[in-house]
Design an enzyme around this catalytic site. Structure first.
Site, PDB file in Angstrom:
ATOM      1  CD  GLU A 189      -2.907  -1.388   0.079  1.00  0.00           C
ATOM      2  OE1 GLU A 189      -3.015  -0.451  -0.641  1.00  0.00           O
ATOM      3  OE2 GLU A 189      -3.324  -2.462   0.177  1.00  0.00           O
ATOM      4  CB  CYS A 231      -0.849   7.042   1.676  1.00  0.00           C
ATOM      5  SG  CYS A 231      -2.134   6.192   2.248  1.00  0.00           S
TER       6      CYS A 231
END
Length: 438
Positions: free
Chosen positions: A223, A257
């Site tokens: 991720e 993110c």
């Protein structure tokens, strides 16, 4: 140097021993029952409830200042609520799946897919949402009947200490162990022959983790991040877009993110967006030193962001601080919410992931220009189209590949427990959350 080498040998031995203990336990009891998995999930939830205040305090200490409200909103509540969701779905997820079979060729055959635990899963956790990104993966790891070793970030020392000290009262080491980053631990950790490895962090580190895991043919879920754009179309109300984009952009001081990295707007709407931002942001953060505004995580990140701001300004960009008073404070590592206009295309702000409270605005007159620009770079973790026209939204979904999409908002995956979460290309591989996490 000999002391460093000796310490690393000891740490490598500790990690290998921990894996051996969990592997042996897994072989002795490879398929935990539904009742056992339910108990593990309830125990994990109880840990969060028991230590909610301590978790908030530890994270704030690691940041220098982290808004308690942001920790509750983005970490504590999603972890607790996510466990409730999994508990409701788990029995269904564990059921064997029936698959079709040609009975003429295989009389009497029964085709079924049986969910089976992998074994021991490694989790490498970043500093930006360290409770969410450790305990939410653990939710799915335990739901699937696995055991876990978790390596925390070097920027999460207070939290790591809390987890290492308190978690053994809830889970034995053969089920769960946490490890601090004391130098070189991440490399050794990613080289362990796990049955699966989950990493959340930067693309650069993700490449190193994947290379290390490849030696053991260990499957990975990565991720990562990237330059996730918001795309405001001409038919969408500018103020509404500003309210939603700015809320996410300055949450956790932009250190997310999935945050909006930059925003595309019709040229004619940029001035209005800036005017709205000047009014909206001070109502949320009245001054830089408010405890509800989060610090930049460390000195290196603070200097990196100032460098990007100063470079853009020196090259002719307009840099706008959205709070009264000084635009930053070195003592607290706080940088005020900023908007940047006319940043050069090859500037640091437009070529590297920002990961901070700086929002470049980019103007366009033709939506195809936006599509071409995004597709010329790495595939982002998310895109955020703002339009009331279904065909326009579908055009962006069809022509811009990303890990996920939120339409008319910039809250990607917050509280959405049953949607798969993950990137594509340079923003990552694999998914978790929901049944995909199981």
């Amino acid at each position: 140097m000999p002391d460093v080498a000796n310490n690393m040998e000891l740490k490598n031995a500790e990690l290998a021993a921990a894996l051996a203990v969990q592997r042996a336990a897994c072989l002795a009891h490879p398929v935990p029952t539904f009742a056992e998995r339910k108990r593990d999930l309830q125990t994990l939830q109880r840990f969060i409830r028991d230590h909610k205040d301590a978790l908030c305090e530890a994270i704030s200490a690691d940041y220098g200042n982290r808004s308690r409200h942001e920790t509750l909103l983005a970490e504590i509540f999603p972890a607790i609520d996510g466990i409730d969701h999994v508990l409701k779905q788990l029995k269904k997820w564990m059921k064997p799946q029936r698959r079709s079979v040609d009975w003429r060729n295989f009389p009497g055959a029964r085709n079924r897919v049986l969910p089976q635990p992998l074994g021991v899963v490694g989790v490498i956790v970043p500093w930006n949402f360290p409770v969410n990104l450790s305990l939410v993966p653990l939710t799915y790891i335990f739901a699937a009947g696995n055991r876990a070793m978790v390596k925390m970030s070097e920027n999460s020392r207070h939290l790591a200490q809390l987890l290492i000290e308190k978690m053994p009262a809830y889970f034995p080491p053969e089920k769960l162990q946490f490890f601090d980053e004391t130098g070189g631990v991440g490399i050794a950790f990613s080289q362990l022959p796990f049955d699966h490895l989950l990493f959340t962090g930067s693309g650069q580190t993700g490449r190193a983790v994947m290379a290390a895991a490849a030696r053991n043919l260990c499957p990975v879920t990565l991720e990562l991040g990237g330059k996730a754009p918001a795309i405001v179309c001409a038919d969408f109300d500018v103020r509404t877009a500003a309210e939603r984009i700015l809320f996410v952009k300055y949450l956790n001081a932009g250190q997310i993110c999935t945050s909006v990295d930059h925003a595309w707007l019709p040229e004619a709407s940029i001035a209005a967006f800036v005017d709205h931002a000047r009014r909206i942001v001070p109502t949320r953060y009245p001054r830089l030193d408010t405890p509800d505004y989060t610090s930049i995580i460390d000195e290196a990140a603070f200097e990196r962001l100032l460098l990007a701001l100063n470079e853009a300004r020196a090259r002719g960009a307009q840099v706008i601080s959205l709070l009264p008073g000084p635009p930053w404070d070195r003592a607290t590592r706080k940088i005020a919410p900023h908007i940047v206009l006319d940043a050069p295309a090859d500037s640091l702000l437009l070529t590297r992931e920002i990961f901070g409270p700086i929002l470049p605005l980019r103007g366009y007159t033709d939506l195809n220009t936006v599509i071409g620009s995004i597709n010329a770079g790495p595939r982002p973790l998310a895109i955020y189209p703002f339009s009331n026209q279904a065909d326009t939204v579908q055009l962006l979904i069809d022509t811009v590949m990303s890990g996920g999409v939120s339409v008319n908002d910039a809250l990607y995956h917050v509280g959405q427990h049953d949607l798969p979460f993950g990137g594509v290309g340079e923003s990552g591989m694999g998914h978790y959350h929901g049944v995909e996490g199981f």
